[in-house]
Design a protein around this motif. Structure first.
Motif, PDB file in Angstrom:
ATOM      1  N   ARG A 176       6.610  -3.110   9.825  1.00  0.00           N
ATOM      2  CA  ARG A 176       7.519  -2.102   9.291  1.00  0.00           C
ATOM      3  C   ARG A 176       6.954  -0.685   9.359  1.00  0.00           C
ATOM      4  NH1 ARG A 176      10.270  -4.442   3.745  1.00  0.00           N
ATOM      5  NH2 ARG A 176      11.682  -5.931   4.758  1.00  0.00           N
ATOM      6  N   HIS A 177       5.658  -0.548   9.118  1.00  0.00           N
ATOM      7  CA  HIS A 177       5.076   0.787   8.999  1.00  0.00           C
ATOM      8  C   HIS A 177       4.361   1.247  10.266  1.00  0.00           C
ATOM      9  CE1 HIS A 177       4.046   4.283   6.716  1.00  0.00           C
ATOM     10  NE2 HIS A 177       2.749   4.072   6.758  1.00  0.00           N
ATOM     11  N   GLY A 178       3.929   0.319  11.099  1.00  0.00           N
ATOM     12  CA  GLY A 178       3.289   0.692  12.358  1.00  0.00           C
ATOM     13  C   GLY A 178       1.878   1.222  12.215  1.00  0.00           C
ATOM     14  N   LYS A 179       1.280   1.059  11.049  1.00  0.00           N
ATOM     15  CA  LYS A 179      -0.099   1.493  10.798  1.00  0.00           C
ATOM     16  C   LYS A 179      -0.792   0.437   9.954  1.00  0.00           C
ATOM     17  CE  LYS A 179       1.023   6.455  10.385  1.00  0.00           C
ATOM     18  NZ  LYS A 179       2.479   6.379  10.182  1.00  0.00           N
ATOM     19  N   ARG A 180      -2.107   0.385  10.072  1.00  0.00           N
ATOM     20  CA  ARG A 180      -2.878  -0.454   9.175  1.00  0.00           C
ATOM     21  C   ARG A 180      -2.986   0.250   7.825  1.00  0.00           C
ATOM     22  NH1 ARG A 180      -4.965  -4.797  11.148  1.00  0.00           N
ATOM     23  NH2 ARG A 180      -6.332  -5.019   9.343  1.00  0.00           N
ATOM     24  N   PRO A 181      -2.858  -0.481   6.726  1.00  0.00           N
ATOM     25  CA  PRO A 181      -2.931   0.169   5.412  1.00  0.00           C
ATOM     26  C   PRO A 181      -4.334   0.666   5.113  1.00  0.00           C
ATOM     27  CG  PRO A 181      -2.882  -2.217   5.166  1.00  0.00           C
ATOM     28  CD  PRO A 181      -2.636  -1.932   6.628  1.00  0.00           C
ATOM     29  N   VAL A 182      -4.409   1.766   4.385  1.00  0.00           N
ATOM     30  CA  VAL A 182      -5.699   2.258   3.919  1.00  0.00           C
ATOM     31  C   VAL A 182      -5.938   1.701   2.514  1.00  0.00           C
ATOM     32  CG1 VAL A 182      -5.550   4.334   5.312  1.00  0.00           C
ATOM     33  CG2 VAL A 182      -4.719   4.387   2.970  1.00  0.00           C
ATOM     34  N   PRO A 183      -7.192   1.572   2.096  1.00  0.00           N
ATOM     35  CA  PRO A 183      -7.477   0.990   0.779  1.00  0.00           C
ATOM     36  C   PRO A 183      -6.766   1.712  -0.362  1.00  0.00           C
ATOM     37  CG  PRO A 183      -9.485   1.110   2.077  1.00  0.00           C
ATOM     38  CD  PRO A 183      -8.435   1.837   2.856  1.00  0.00           C
ATOM     39  N   GLY A 184      -6.690   3.045  -0.277  1.00  0.00           N
ATOM     40  CA  GLY A 184      -6.043   3.788  -1.345  1.00  0.00           C
ATOM     41  C   GLY A 184      -4.572   3.465  -1.500  1.00  0.00           C
TER      42      GLY A 184
ATOM     43  N   PRO B  53       4.088   1.519   2.270  1.00  0.00           N
ATOM     44  CA  PRO B  53       3.465   2.342   1.237  1.00  0.00           C
ATOM     45  C   PRO B  53       4.418   2.506   0.057  1.00  0.00           C
ATOM     46  CG  PRO B  53       3.186   3.335   3.401  1.00  0.00           C
ATOM     47  CD  PRO B  53       4.151   2.201   3.577  1.00  0.00           C
ATOM     48  N   PHE B  54       3.878   2.744  -1.130  1.00  0.00           N
ATOM     49  CA  PHE B  54       4.714   2.729  -2.324  1.00  0.00           C
ATOM     50  C   PHE B  54       5.811   3.784  -2.282  1.00  0.00           C
ATOM     51  CE2 PHE B  54       5.980   3.905  -6.588  1.00  0.00           C
ATOM     52  CZ  PHE B  54       6.345   2.662  -7.091  1.00  0.00           C
ATOM     53  N   ASP B  55       5.499   4.991  -1.824  1.00  0.00           N
ATOM     54  CA  ASP B  55       6.519   6.029  -1.844  1.00  0.00           C
ATOM     55  C   ASP B  55       7.704   5.669  -0.962  1.00  0.00           C
ATOM     56  OD1 ASP B  55       4.840   6.341   0.396  1.00  0.00           O
ATOM     57  OD2 ASP B  55       5.348   8.457   0.592  1.00  0.00           O
ATOM     58  N   VAL B  56       7.456   5.001   0.153  1.00  0.00           N
ATOM     59  CA  VAL B  56       8.541   4.571   1.036  1.00  0.00           C
ATOM     60  C   VAL B  56       9.330   3.431   0.383  1.00  0.00           C
ATOM     61  CG1 VAL B  56       9.121   3.684   3.319  1.00  0.00           C
ATOM     62  CG2 VAL B  56       7.210   5.269   3.053  1.00  0.00           C
ATOM     63  N   ALA B  57       8.619   2.488  -0.198  1.00  0.00           N
ATOM     64  CA  ALA B  57       9.280   1.335  -0.815  1.00  0.00           C
ATOM     65  C   ALA B  57      10.146   1.744  -1.994  1.00  0.00           C
ATOM     66  CB  ALA B  57       8.233   0.319  -1.252  1.00  0.00           C
ATOM     67  N   LEU B  58       9.702   2.726  -2.778  1.00  0.00           N
ATOM     68  CA  LEU B  58      10.413   3.093  -3.995  1.00  0.00           C
ATOM     69  C   LEU B  58      11.811   3.620  -3.728  1.00  0.00           C
ATOM     70  CD1 LEU B  58      10.310   3.535  -7.092  1.00  0.00           C
ATOM     71  CD2 LEU B  58       9.439   5.840  -6.612  1.00  0.00           C
ATOM     72  N   GLU B  59      11.979   4.367  -2.646  1.00  0.00           N
ATOM     73  CA  GLU B  59      13.274   5.008  -2.436  1.00  0.00           C
ATOM     74  C   GLU B  59      14.300   4.107  -1.748  1.00  0.00           C
ATOM     75  OE1 GLU B  59      13.434   8.127   0.860  1.00  0.00           O
ATOM     76  OE2 GLU B  59      11.303   8.113   0.408  1.00  0.00           O
ATOM     77  N   ARG B  60      13.959   2.850  -1.480  1.00  0.00           N
ATOM     78  CA  ARG B  60      14.856   1.930  -0.771  1.00  0.00           C
ATOM     79  C   ARG B  60      15.792   1.214  -1.757  1.00  0.00           C
ATOM     80  NH1 ARG B  60      12.468  -2.288   1.705  1.00  0.00           N
ATOM     81  NH2 ARG B  60      13.971  -2.342   3.427  1.00  0.00           N
ATOM     82  N   GLY B  61      16.685   1.991  -2.353  1.00  0.00           N
ATOM     83  CA  GLY B  61      17.614   1.408  -3.321  1.00  0.00           C
ATOM     84  C   GLY B  61      18.466   0.304  -2.733  1.00  0.00           C
ATOM     85  N   TRP B  62      18.796   0.403  -1.449  1.00  0.00           N
ATOM     86  CA  TRP B  62      19.612  -0.618  -0.795  1.00  0.00           C
ATOM     87  C   TRP B  62      18.886  -1.948  -0.713  1.00  0.00           C
ATOM     88  CZ3 TRP B  62      17.666   3.852   1.114  1.00  0.00           C
ATOM     89  CH2 TRP B  62      16.615   3.767   2.030  1.00  0.00           C
TER      90      TRP B  62
ATOM     91  N   PRO C  58       1.226  -8.733   7.831  1.00  0.00           N
ATOM     92  CA  PRO C  58       2.091  -8.753   9.023  1.00  0.00           C
ATOM     93  C   PRO C  58       3.357  -7.916   8.839  1.00  0.00           C
ATOM     94  CG  PRO C  58       1.249 -10.947   8.567  1.00  0.00           C
ATOM     95  CD  PRO C  58       0.879 -10.097   7.393  1.00  0.00           C
ATOM     96  N   ALA C  59       3.983  -8.011   7.664  1.00  0.00           N
ATOM     97  CA  ALA C  59       5.190  -7.224   7.416  1.00  0.00           C
ATOM     98  C   ALA C  59       4.873  -5.741   7.362  1.00  0.00           C
ATOM     99  CB  ALA C  59       5.848  -7.686   6.109  1.00  0.00           C
ATOM    100  N   PHE C  60       3.735  -5.380   6.777  1.00  0.00           N
ATOM    101  CA  PHE C  60       3.342  -3.973   6.698  1.00  0.00           C
ATOM    102  C   PHE C  60       3.153  -3.396   8.103  1.00  0.00           C
ATOM    103  CE2 PHE C  60       0.721  -0.284   6.034  1.00  0.00           C
ATOM    104  CZ  PHE C  60       1.064   0.204   4.781  1.00  0.00           C
ATOM    105  N   LEU C  61       2.451  -4.117   8.964  1.00  0.00           N
ATOM    106  CA  LEU C  61       2.222  -3.646  10.330  1.00  0.00           C
ATOM    107  C   LEU C  61       3.542  -3.534  11.084  1.00  0.00           C
ATOM    108  CD1 LEU C  61      -0.921  -5.760  11.264  1.00  0.00           C
ATOM    109  CD2 LEU C  61      -0.854  -3.376  10.498  1.00  0.00           C
TER     110      LEU C  61
END
Length: 247
Positions: A56-64, A172-181, A51-54
Motif C-alpha cells: 500500500r505504501h511502497g516504502k519500508r516502514p521506519v522504526p519511528g 503510516p498512522f497519519d494516512v490511516a487516520l483520514e480513511r473514513g471510508w 506485506p500490506a504496508f509494502l
C-alpha cells in the motif's frame, strides 16, 4: 472533553513547552507515554502487517512510524475508556492557534462527525460542510492524503470502533487516520488549521530526508501501490461527496 498529548520519555522539553502553551488556553493535558519505535526489534512488531504496508505504501516502514502508530492507538483507546464524550489528541510539537477553544465548542455542539483532524501538511480541494468560528470550516478533503496526525478529536462513541479498524498497521498512522471510508467512522477536517507546528517540530523524532527516501521500493515493486492509491482516490472523492449525510 479530555485533552491528551503524546510525548516520549526522552523529550521532557517538548512536554514542558506544550503544557505551557495549552495552559494559557485553559487546557490541562493528560500525557500518553509515547512508544519509542527504535527500541522495538523488527521481529517484535506484531501490529505491523509488513506485506500490506509494502503493497500500500511502497516504502519500508521506519522504526519511528511503528512507535507513532502504537502511541496514537493508546491515545484513542484512552478516549474509548474515558468518561468524556470526546477527546482531543496532540503530538507534543504543536501549539494552539487563536480561536481554537471556540472552534472546539462549536464542533461539540453537533453530532455530524466522529473524527476531526486539525493539522495538515497539504491543502487539497475540499467540500465545505459548515461554518465554524474564526473563519474556519468543517470540510471533507477531495484529494489526499493531506498529511499529519499532529492534532485531532475523536468522539468517545466511535473511538473503540476506530481503534479496531486501525489494526493491523498497513499504512503510516497519519494516512490511516483520514480513511473514513475504510474505518467506517465519520472523518472530517477543519481548515484553516487549529494548531501550528512549534520550532522543535523541525527536529523529527521519526526519520525523514534522504534516509526515509532510501526506503522506497524499486519502481516495479511500487505498481501495487499505484493501483491502491488510484482506488483510494475514487473512494475518497465518493466519501467526500457523501459527507454530511452520514449518521
Amino acid at each position: 472533553m479530555d485533552f491528551f498529548v503524546i510525548n516520549l520519555d526522552r523529550s521532557p522539553e517538548r512536554l514542558a513547552d506544550i503544557r505551557a502553551d495549552m495552559a494559557a488556553e485553559g487546557i490541562d493535558l493528560i500525557r500518553i507515554a509515547g512508544v519509542d519505535g527504535k527500541t522495538i526489534p523488527e521481529d517484535e512488531r506484531p501490529l505491523l502487517d509488513l506485506p500490506a504496508f509494502l503493497r500500500r505504501h511502497g516504502k519500508r516502514p521506519v522504526p519511528g512510524e511503528y512507535g507513532c502508530y502504537l502511541s496514537h492507538l493508546q491515545a484513542i483507546e484512552a478516549i474509548a475508556a474515558g468518561g468524556a464524550e470526546m477527546g482531543v489528541v496532540f503530538e507534543d510539537d504543536v501549539r494552539p492557534r487563536p480561536g481554537m477553544a471556540a472552534v472546539l465548542r462549536a464542533l461539540a455542539e453537533r453530532d455530524d462527525w466522529d473524527v476531526v483532524r486539525f493539522a495538515h501538511h497539504r491543502r487539497p480541494w475540499r467540500r465545505r460542510l459548515r461554518a465554524l468560528p474564526e473563519g474556519r470550516r468543517l470540510s471533507a478533503a477531495l484529494f489526499g492524503p493531506t498529511g499529519s496526525a499532529a492534532a485531532y478529536m475523536v468522539r468517545r462513541s466511535a473511538a473503540a470502533k476506530l481503534a479496531r479498524a486501525l489494526r493491523p498497521m498497513s499504512l503510516p498512522f497519519d494516512v490511516a487516520l483520514e480513511r473514513g471510508w475504510a474505518n467506517e467512522v465519520r472523518t472530517l477536517d477543519v481548515w484553516p488549521d487549529l494548531v501550528a507546528f512549534a520550532a522543535r517540530s523541525k527536529t523529527s523524532q521519526i526519520e525523514v530526508g534522504g534516509r526515509y527516501g532510501a526506503r522506497k521500493l524499486k519502481p516495479w515493486r511500487r505498481l501495487p501501490t499505484l493501483l491502491f492509491r488510484t482506488s483510494e482516490l475514487v473512494r475518497r472523492v465518493t466519501y467526500a461527496l457523501g459527507a454530511g449525510r452520514r449518521r
